[in-house]
Enzyme design. Sequence first.
Site, PDB file in Angstrom:
ATOM      1  CB  SER A 142      -0.960  -0.037   1.183  1.00 49.00           C
ATOM      2  OG  SER A 142      -1.850   1.024   1.124  1.00 49.00           O
ATOM      3  CG  HIS A 143       0.203   3.685   3.262  1.00 53.33           C
ATOM      4  ND1 HIS A 143      -0.769   2.707   3.362  1.00 53.33           N
ATOM      5  CD2 HIS A 143       0.702   3.852   4.494  1.00 53.33           C
ATOM      6  CE1 HIS A 143      -0.858   2.316   4.629  1.00 53.33           C
ATOM      7  NE2 HIS A 143       0.026   2.989   5.335  1.00 53.33           N
TER       8      HIS A 143
ATOM      9  CG  ASP B 180      -2.427   4.194  -1.422  1.00 54.76           C
ATOM     10  OD1 ASP B 180      -3.160   4.135  -2.428  1.00 54.76           O
ATOM     11  OD2 ASP B 180      -2.405   3.321  -0.543  1.00 54.76           O
TER      12      ASP B 180
ATOM     13  CG  ASP C 209      -2.731  -0.190  -2.629  1.00 58.64           C
ATOM     14  OD1 ASP C 209      -2.547   0.926  -2.108  1.00 58.64           O
ATOM     15  OD2 ASP C 209      -3.481  -1.052  -2.126  1.00 58.64           O
TER      16      ASP C 209
ATOM     17  CG  ASP D 258      -6.012   1.306  -1.188  1.00 59.47           C
ATOM     18  OD1 ASP D 258      -5.049   2.081  -1.080  1.00 59.47           O
ATOM     19  OD2 ASP D 258      -6.107   0.241  -0.525  1.00 59.47           O
ATOM     20  NE  ARG D 259      -3.912   4.474   3.181  1.00 59.35           N
ATOM     21  CZ  ARG D 259      -3.308   4.611   4.352  1.00 59.35           C
ATOM     22  NH1 ARG D 259      -2.548   5.660   4.568  1.00 59.35           N
ATOM     23  NH2 ARG D 259      -3.455   3.712   5.288  1.00 59.35           N
TER      24      ARG D 259
ATOM     25  CE  LYS E 241      -7.565   2.200   1.913  1.00 52.60           C
ATOM     26  NZ  LYS E 241      -7.507   1.487   3.179  1.00 52.60           N
TER      27      LYS E 241
HETATM   28  C1  G1P Z   1      -4.127   1.937   8.326  1.00 49.61           C
HETATM   29  C2  G1P Z   1      -5.315   2.852   8.469  1.00 49.61           C
HETATM   30  C3  G1P Z   1      -6.591   2.103   8.205  1.00 49.61           C
HETATM   31  C4  G1P Z   1      -6.535   1.450   6.837  1.00 49.61           C
HETATM   32  C5  G1P Z   1      -5.258   0.609   6.712  1.00 49.61           C
HETATM   33  C6  G1P Z   1      -5.079   0.084   5.309  1.00 49.61           C
HETATM   34  O1  G1P Z   1      -4.193   0.902   9.266  1.00 49.61           O
HETATM   35  O2  G1P Z   1      -5.356   3.449   9.750  1.00 49.61           O
HETATM   36  O3  G1P Z   1      -7.673   2.983   8.284  1.00 49.61           O
HETATM   37  O4  G1P Z   1      -7.643   0.641   6.620  1.00 49.61           O
HETATM   38  O5  G1P Z   1      -4.125   1.393   7.037  1.00 49.61           O
HETATM   39  O6  G1P Z   1      -4.966   1.104   4.369  1.00 49.61           O
HETATM   40  P1  G1P Z   1      -3.415   0.934  10.652  1.00 49.61           P
HETATM   41  O7  G1P Z   1      -1.948   1.126  10.326  1.00 49.61           O
HETATM   42  O8  G1P Z   1      -3.926   2.117  11.406  1.00 49.61           O
HETATM   43  O9  G1P Z   1      -3.740  -0.362  11.307  1.00 49.61           O
HETATM   44 ZN    ZN Z   2      -3.305   1.531  -0.261  1.00 49.91          ZN
END
Ligand code: G1P
Ligand code: ZN
Length: 553
Positions: free
Chosen positions: A123-124, A287, A289, A291-292, A386
């Site tokens: 992801s990010h 981000d 992938d 989704d953000r 998302k």
């Molecule tokens: C974080 C975000 C959460 C999101 C997840 C995946 O998780 O807070 O809302 O769903 O990334 O993108 P966390 O690191 O807080 O567990």
């Molecule tokens: Zn992501």
Amino acid sequence: MSNSAFSSPTSGYKVALNSPFTDQKPGTSGLRKSSKQFEECNYLESFIEAIFRTLPGVNGGILVVGGDGRYGNRRAIDLILRMGAAHGLSKIITTVNGILSTPAASHLIRKHNAIGGIILSASHNSGGPDGDFGVKVNGANGGPAPESLTDAIYACTQTLEEYKTIDHPPILLDSLGQYSIRSMIVEVIDGVEDYISLMQKLFDFDQIRLFISDNFPIAFDSLNAVTGPYARRLFEGLLKAPLGTVRNGIPLEDFGGCHPDPNLTYAKELADLLLKGNDYCFGAACDGDGDRNMILGRGCFVNPSDSLAVLTANANCAPAYKKGLSGVARSMPTSAAVDVVAKDLDIACFETPTGWKFFGNLLDAGQITLCGEESFGTGSNHVREKDGIWAVLFWLQILSEKKCSVTDLMSQHWRRYGRHYYSRHDYEAISSEIALELYERLELMLPTLLGKSFGGSSISCADNFSYIDPVNASVTDKQGLRILLEDGSRVILRLSGTGTKGSTLRIYLERYVSSNGNLNQNPQEALADLIKQIDSLAEITHRTGMKKPTVIT
Ligand code: G1P
Ligand code: ZN
């Protein structure tokens, strides 16, 4: 870890594992570890094996596979193709260069009635040999695997003694094609096209095109990650924004060294363009992938919790949601801005634990149309993830209907519904021991806090959030410490489930000011009392040794 192979001509061969990996517990969104960890002998293989043994319908089923293009993507796809063939899948659908955003993967799973998908992304998190890699498992509804499935996959990794694979030269992913590995078909499709068709069904592209061409310049930052090819075709192609509108639009294995997280810290270049410069009316970033999303106007940052509320309040601007919304949902730490709108619209509003998977049942049951999280995630029933680009298009649709700026839209919103001042403070990479001690200490204190004064109000409820799924009545507890105040303010503490270095402590702060109050404060100032109080109560500075958070959103 050594291994030995013993062959079986029909179904491939089995590779023995000396001892199971004990740390393959998927977090909030899949298994996320350093790239180095994934390169350990048989580490990735054993997790994939556990998926193939656990995911329902593998034998004869269709699987969607792709990723955000980060270092390790191609190697993982190659491995999944061979192991998938050995496990009897009938088909794997993958994409040119293995590029597939998370929301686009969700769409493909649904479109092709696949048994699910494997999305290769952290992801990010940063990428590259020194960054992170990840494996996300999605189910047949296109959404992240529910906890029951990820628990079962994890349990399987604990007893694994061997995995099954096949020898086969790598399939070329540089163009469209159809191949076979034994009896399994490999279809290499364009990972962008189907997604774009879906977006065209949801939004009025002509209206958006007209609006942005009329002196409403936009900038989109892909942060060298997966959304580049999607954004270039959408914004510069279909919506005819000038070339260069999409910045950092070519997916790179290490994201060009940047951290592909669309927030004010990591997407600073774009934030500066919008918050300090005058060249653009609208800016957005996604981000790693895809989704953000982060939404910016000229001189204006849209808090993600507010973004969900604005989309809900103005959903009728988009063709897809003209008929109204069945309901909405937000994660517990997300501000209650959307609750106020839902009440006004007289639709249901659900509060779920952190993580997109908790929206799945509500979406599948048709109980909600839109949902979102404070962590820059917004989405709808069009997929089961998302969706960053979807949110950007939705915003552009609303602005083109209202013919106003982002700042004006936000002020109008607050004047009507009041404002939820909101901020998240992250303390990253703290020692896990310190983080846990801090958390457990506060948890123990919760029962003693009732009625005590806090940040100018008093505490009306203090608990560890527990959720009963309205659809299947399953219970998920211990989802974050909540301190709720009489005046509607909230402070929430959680430990992240997605970090890879030590622990990340997240503090969520929220204060409501009604429509006739002061709507133009700086959020950090509006929340200053709460920030001070939680620091002294939980001894954050003292215990972490950090004078300020790593990231403030
Ligand atoms: C974080 C975000 C959460 C999101 C997840 C995946 O998780 O807070 O809302 O769903 O990334 O993108 P966390 O690191 O807080 O567990
Ligand atoms: Zn992501």
